[in-house]
Design a protein around this motif. Structure first.
Motif, PDB file in Angstrom:
ATOM      1  N   HIS A   1     108.519  13.970  57.847  1.00 32.89           N
ATOM      2  CA  HIS A   1     107.852  14.469  56.639  1.00 32.89           C
ATOM      3  C   HIS A   1     108.887  15.016  55.653  1.00 32.89           C
ATOM      4  CE1 HIS A   1     105.147  16.871  54.062  1.00 32.89           C
ATOM      5  NE2 HIS A   1     106.156  17.707  54.085  1.00 32.89           N
TER       6      HIS A   1
ATOM      7  N   ARG B   1     110.859  12.395  53.791  1.00 35.26           N
ATOM      8  CA  ARG B   1     110.056  11.613  52.843  1.00 35.26           C
ATOM      9  C   ARG B   1     109.538  12.437  51.667  1.00 35.26           C
ATOM     10  NH1 ARG B   1     109.410   6.373  54.020  1.00 35.26           N
ATOM     11  NH2 ARG B   1     109.261   5.768  56.212  1.00 35.26           N
ATOM     12  N   HIS B   2     109.259  13.734  51.901  1.00 36.38           N
ATOM     13  CA  HIS B   2     108.517  14.488  50.881  1.00 36.38           C
ATOM     14  C   HIS B   2     109.175  15.773  50.399  1.00 36.38           C
ATOM     15  CE1 HIS B   2     105.232  11.769  51.670  1.00 36.38           C
ATOM     16  NE2 HIS B   2     105.238  12.103  52.943  1.00 36.38           N
ATOM     17  N   GLU B   3     110.275  16.186  50.986  1.00 31.34           N
ATOM     18  CA  GLU B   3     110.787  17.524  50.652  1.00 31.34           C
ATOM     19  C   GLU B   3     112.173  17.503  50.020  1.00 31.34           C
ATOM     20  OE1 GLU B   3     108.833  19.925  50.689  1.00 31.34           O
ATOM     21  OE2 GLU B   3     107.307  19.536  52.222  1.00 31.34           O
TER      22      GLU B   3
END
Ligand code: PMP
Ligand code: GLN
Length: 390
Positions: free
Chosen positions: A278, A281-283
């Motif tokens: 996660h 990919r997103h932070e």
């Protein structure tokens, strides 16, 4: 009883990080020794770890790592560096970068083979080399115009018929140097001339300052096929306790490392792997804010240490400021680090323990700035007392 420890591990004792963090706790000192942040990583990533546990990611994940994380590492390296690694065979998840480097060295070095490493070096390198029965050939980084670098002639002289691996840590702990393209070219040339494998440690890959960009050695011409590229989530996402790392490289090198890794730990813990997937990919916006924040913390600590009388080397990356203690009248960093709690209520790390030849780093002490501003300010105001003592 005689010392039951195998001969090749004698002399390693307790790591300096454990010694200095224990000293900080015992004396109630501010801990600017061991490099760990005192604030948490991105909230949604922490939640992802919790939900992974609640959703049952609690049994052995696949040996190479959960597919979600291998795919996220693949996408990250493609986006950031233009490097493609196949998630099936060219990416291996490890228990931190420490295991990644250890598995690579153990997999690639026969007893008597030589490993070149730039001193001062992260302490686990010498231990991994010793466990393999290999021999470490240090090349010293020295300050030149305020930044630690190596002499290319010394690097070339370190290579010989038994050299197998060059260990390359950039951004570099403990000096804060980020190798330039020209420095990486020297290393790449050496690898190609002597048919060496590069094992890189890029755990601070995102933590660079002043617009300096980290260039992975594997992006240089001819290097992807001979580089074992390692990193980890600990520094990028402020989760040093998660111990989730990875190796990327050509399939045969990754397979070699995996052959060893499977008998060290078999696999790495499942929930953290899903959460780090996660994160990658997103932070990354969170990471870019962390980087800006760390840059200002670097300036804060560097200014305070200069004002306290240290000679300060301004790092281009990492968590650490390197200092020379001699302007304050001290000469031995290990003695000073052990005394610093009583002199100033602060803990730091003596850089000499990261040298094969400690006398070359006797006068350096490392301070970590991955701490809240108020902690840095308090440490600096305590260290200001040192000037009055000398
Ligand atoms: N390499 C370097 C240069 C480090 O500073 C550290 C400490 N984070 C590590 C490796 C260890 O990383 P990990 O905790 O992921 O094993
Ligand atoms: N990488 C961190 C440092 O250099 C801590 C590593 C450790 O505690 N083993 O301070």
């Amino acid at each position: 009883m005689n010392d039951p420890l195998v001969t090749r591990m004698r002399g390693f004792g307790t790591t300096i990080f454990a010694e200095m963090s224990t000293l900080a706790l015992r004396t109630g000192s501010i801990n600017l020794g061991q490099g760990f942040p005192d604030t948490d990583g991105p909230a949604a990533m922490l939640e992802r770890a919790v939900s992974a546990i609640r959703e049952g990611a609690n049994q052995y994940p696949p040996g190479p790592g959960v597919p979600e994380l291998r795919q996220a590492i693949c996408a990250h390296h493609k986006d950031h560096y233009g490097l493609f690694f196949d998630p099936d065979g060219e990416i291996l998840v490890t228990v931190g970068a420490t295991e990644a480097v250890a598995a690579a060295i153990l997999a690639l070095c026969e007893p008597g083979d030589e490993v070149i490493a730039f001193e001062p070096y992260y302490d686990s390198y010498a231990a991994s080399v010793a466990l393999a029965g290999a021999v470490l050939r240090p090349v010293t980084l020295r300050p030149v115009e305020g930044r630690f670098t190596f002499d290319p002639a010394e690097l070339r002289a370190a290579a010989g018929p038994r050299t197998r691996v060059v260990l390359v840590n950039s951004p570099h702990n403990p000096t804060g140097t980020v190798f330039t393209r020209a420095e990486l070219d020297e290393i790449a040339l050496l690898c190609q001339e002597h048919d060496l494998i590069a094992v890189t440690d890029e755990v601070y890959e995102h933590l660079t300052f002043d617009g300096v960009e980290h260039v992975p050695l594997a992006t240089l011409p001819g290097m992807r096929e001979r580089t074992v590229m390692t990193s980890s989530a600990g520094k990028t996402f402020s989760v040093t306790g998660w111990k989730t790392g990875w190796i990327c490289g050509p399939a045969e090198l990754v397979r070699a490392a995996q052959t060893v890794k499977q008998f060290l730990t078999f696999t790495a813990a499942a929930p953290w792997q899903l959460a780090v997937a996660h994160g990658l990919r997103h932070e990354l916006d969170w990471v870019f804010r962390l980087r800006a924040d760390l840059e200002s913390k670097r300036d804060r600590l560097a200014a305070g240490l200069s004002a306290a009388g240290f000679e300060v080397y301004r790092p281009a990356g990492t968590y650490f400021v390197q200092t020379d203690i001699r302007p304050l009248g001290f000469t031995d960093g290990l003695a000073l680090a052990r005394e610093l709690p009583s002199l100033a209520g602060v803990v730091a790390v003596p850089t000499q323990v990261f040298y094969a030849r400690p006398e070359r780093g006797r006068h350096f002490v490392r301070f970590a700035f991955c701490k809240r501003d108020e902690v840095i300010d308090e440490a600096v105001s305590r260290l200001a007392r040192l000037g009055a003592l000398s």
